[in-house]
Every structure is written in structure tokens, then in C-alpha cells.
Design an enzyme around this catalytic site. Structure first.
Site, PDB file in Angstrom:
ATOM      1  N   GLY A  46       0.839  -1.193   0.000  1.00  7.96           N
ATOM      2  CA  GLY A  46       0.000   0.000   0.000  1.00  7.96           C
ATOM      3  C   GLY A  46       0.877   1.247   0.000  1.00  7.96           C
ATOM      4  N   GLU A  74     -18.556  10.021  -0.659  1.00  7.31           N
ATOM      5  CA  GLU A  74     -18.153  10.011  -2.069  1.00  7.31           C
ATOM      6  C   GLU A  74     -18.959   9.003  -2.873  1.00  7.31           C
ATOM      7  OE1 GLU A  74     -13.607  11.509  -0.997  1.00  7.31           O
ATOM      8  OE2 GLU A  74     -14.022   9.387  -1.347  1.00  7.31           O
TER       9      GLU A  74
END
Length: 419
Positions: free
Chosen positions: A14, A171
Site C-alpha cells: 500500500g 463520495e
């Protein structure tokens, strides 16, 4: 053996893991980066894949491409399963990997808070596969509703519920409302008054990291987009057909998208350190796992709570800043130094996009408080510079601009039809 380079093993590719591997790539060490996928995923934009704005290759980048010029960095594609600290060995489904220094940067997964029924029937959004699953499912709902003669079943298909009032939920709700607007132009025989979008949040406010005026602005914008924002509302069950709320109400729906919390990936509990309620391994001020001399943890899987009321948030800036300190501290240990650097997080502020041309940005020492189009431009810039690869930067910028001007989403492709 005396000439053997120190072996650094990093679990997770990540933000924190890749940043750390890039730093070590310049040092006289051997690095093994372990991940179950062969790509680095830009998780903040998963919602755009799930709502047909972007495609998978625009938010995922091949891990090996990062290190094509760094022969001291090796990628090992495997699923980490635990750590044997007594033998300095990382356990994986493809064998053991020896290390001199280990860094856990394995990230997080969806937290369903023990509700097995909800976990089984809802959609998480922490992986590329989950985002694609949501996209295929949502598009399928419109196609099936268009053919259905049963009004109750049709309404259930056209009911989209998102749980969680953090950035991901906000979102996703805004993006689905805009996707509905595009579908409305193309489904000529579908009654769009039957469509409903609900955002459910268990607390009195959305976006807990934001000031109250920005929270209120966010709710106002979402409601203006046709999203029913339900605050102080807690989900207690979902069987794939009906959501059960704590107050006794029920919501018939075929779509529940869960964005209400995260927890560390399960294997972190088997790494020899103490973990918190969310499965995050507790680290000291130097980012070492409590009780260990050569195992560090950074990012979403680490609980750093020194000088703060709560553990640091599971966001990319935390992981990348921790990567720098972990890198420095491991180099000090290699040199035989005992004085390690203490990690101090520099808060870069918070932002969230609510839809096309709409966002909120909290005030920091580096920028003023912003809303609307200016905030959206700031959000777009910050996310663009964090994407991996020039090709991705260019294509995503073009798609966002074209989407802003026309609203077109050509990614509305159903890909999970069996052949």
C-alpha cells in the site's frame, strides 16, 4: 556471512509499504516486498471504479514496475499468514521468508462489527474486486428493474443504501446519485421516481474529521442531489432483501454498500504483538511492535497512540510519514545505534469530494477552508499527484475533466456475465 546484506521484509504494497521499499531501494540492503496482489492499489478512488468513472488500470499499478531499476528489491506474491518472531520468519501460503528486520504495512479491511448477516449480504469497498462487484451489481439492478413487472420488486432493485458517513460513504453516495442521472437519460421506459439513494450514519454527523459548517454543507449538497441522509441511524441486520434498523424500521433494498468502518487484516493478530479491538498491532513511539526489537508496523494495521487521544487515522499521509521514520530507525539499528527517532504525525488536513465539481476541504496551516468547485479542484490535484505513473496522471485528468464537462461515464460495462 559477514558480508551478507541486512534482509528487510515489508508486508503490504500500500502507500506505506511502497514508500518504504522505495526508500530502502537506495540503501545497501536486500528488500523483499510481500503482497497477495501484484499491484499497488489507490484505494481513495475505488468508489470511482464502483460508479463507472474510472477503470481498474487507472487506480492500480504493477508493483514490479516501481522497482525495475532496483535489483535489491524483490517482490514476493503471497498471502502473509503470521510471524514467528523467535525464528525471525514471516509465514506465507508460499513458504517462509527469513528477515533481519520486518515491517508490517498490510493495511486494513472492512469492519462489519461482528454482524455476520450484514457481512454476508452487503458490499464492502476495500479491494478492486469489491469495487467491480458493486459496479456490475448496480448496473444490473437498472437492467433488471427495466424488465420487471412487479412494482415492489422494482423499487427494491432501485433502492441503493450506503452505510457510513465518512469520506468513502459520502463520495459513494454522491457518485451513485450522478450515475442515476446518466441512467435516467438512457432508460426511456423506467420510472425514476422509484429510485432512492440513502446514506445511513450511526452518529449525529457525517465526516467526523471536519468542522461542523463543512459537515452541514456536505449534507446539504447530498440532499440537493437527491440523497436521503439519515443521521443517528444504526443498522443491525441485513438479509439481502431488507435492512433492519435499531429503531425497528426496515428498508427493502437489493443493495447495501458498507463503508462504516475498517479493521486490520486478520493475520496481524498472529504476528506476536498485542492488538487493539480493531485488530491493529500496538506500536511504541519508534513504530516498533511492543516487545519486539526488529519488527515494526506502519499504516492502517498499526495502532500508534502516543500524545493523541485516539490512534492515528487510517489514511495515506499517516502511512507515508511513518514509512520515513521506520526507514530511518531500521538504518540506525543496522548501524548499531540505540537512539531511535520518535514518530510525530504532521496533520495535512482532511478533504472529501461530494460529487462532480463539489468537495469540502478543512482549514490547515497550509491551506484555507474551501467548498464547492475550488475545493474540488484542490481535491483533484492532491489525488492526481499521488497516483502512480505519468500515464495514469494524464488519463485520469482527462477523464475527470470530460466527466465534469459532459457527465459521460463510458465505464458502465457489466463484466461478470458467465459465458
Amino acid at each position: 556471512m559477514a558480508d551478507k546484506k541486512p534482509r528487510i521484509v515489508i508486508v503490504g504494497a500500500g502507500f506505506g509499504g511502497v514508500k518504504l521499499a522505495k526508500l530502502f531501494a537506495k540503501d545497501d540492503v536486500d528488500v523483499t516486498l510481500v503482497d497477495r496482489h501484484n499491484y499497488h492499489l489507490f484505494q481513495p478512488l475505488l468508489y470511482q471504479v464502483s460508479t463507472a468513472v474510472l477503470s481498474t488500470d487507472e487506480i492500480a499499478y504493477p508493483i514490479r514496475t516501481f522497482f525495475r531499476k532496483n535489483p535489491n528489491v524483490e517482490f514476493f506474491m503471497a498471502k502473509a499468514q503470521g510471524v514467528d518472531q523467535s525464528r525471525n520468519v514471516l509465514l506465507t501460503n508460499h513458504g517462509e521468508i527469513e528477515y533481519d528486520y520486518l515491517v508490517l504495512a498490510a493495511g486494513a479491511t472492512t469492519n462489519f462489527f461482528g454482524m455476520k448477516e450484514v457481512e454476508e449480504h452487503s458490499f464492502g469497498m476495500k479491494s478492486l474486486q469489491e469495487a467491480l462487484h458493486i459496479r456490475n451489481h448496480v448496473l444490473h439492478m437498472f437492467e433488471r428493474a427495466n424488465k420487471s413487472k412487479d412494482p415492489e420488486e422494482r423499487k427494491k432493485m432501485l433502492s441503493f443504501v450506503i452505510v457510513g458517513g465518512g469520506p468513502t460513504g459520502i463520495e459513494e453516495a454522491g457518485a451513485i446519485s450522478e450515475l442515476v442521472g446518466i441512467q435516467k437519460k438512457e432508460f426511456h421506459n423506467l420510472d425514476f421516481s422509484e429510485v432512492s439513494i440513502k446514506l445511513i450514519e450511526a452518529t449525529p454527523n457525517v465526516l467526523p474529521m471536519m468542522p461542523q459548517n463543512l459537515r452541514d454543507h456536505t449534507v446539504k449538497v447530498l440532499r440537493g442531489k437527491g440523497v436521503d441522509v439519515m443521521l443517528d441511524t444504526q443498522v443491525v441486520g441485513y438479509d439481502g432483501h431488507t435492512i433492519k434498523l435499531k429503531n425497528g424500521e426496515e428498508i427493502p433494498t437489493s443493495t447495501l454498500i458498507w463503508a462504516a468502518g475498517v479493521k486490520a487484516v486478520p493475520f496481524i493478530a498472529d504476528c506476536g504483538g498485542e492488538v487493539d479491538r480493531a485488530g491493529r498491532v500496538i506500536v511504541d513511539e519508534n513504530l516498533r511492535v511492543n516487545g519486539s526489537k526488529n519488527v515494526f508496523a506502519i499504516g492502517d494495521c498499526a495502532n500508534f497512540c502516543h500524545g493523541t487521544e485516539r490512534p492515528l487515522p487510517t489514511v495515506a499521509p499517516v502511512a507515508t510519514q511513518e514509512a520515513k521514520v521506520a526507514h530511518e530507525n531500521i538504518l540506525r539499528l543496522i548501524r548499531g545505534e540505540e537512539n531511535l527517532q520518535t514518530f510525530v504525525y504532521k496533520d495535512l488536513g482532511a478533504m472529501a469530494t461530494i460529487g462532480r465539481g463539489e468537495a469540502v476541504v478543512a482549514k490547515t496551516s497550509m491551506n484555507p477552508e474551501m467548498t464547492g468547485f475550488i475545493a474540488w479542484c484542490a481535491w483533484m490535484f492532491v489525488h492526481l499527484i499521488r497516483l502512480a505513473g505519468t500515464h495514469t496522471n494524464i488519463t485520469v485528468a482527462i477523464k475527470w475533466t470530460w466527466n465534469l464537462l459532459s457527465g459521460t461515464r463510458l465505464g458502465r460495462i457489466i463484466t461478470n456475465i458467465k459465458i
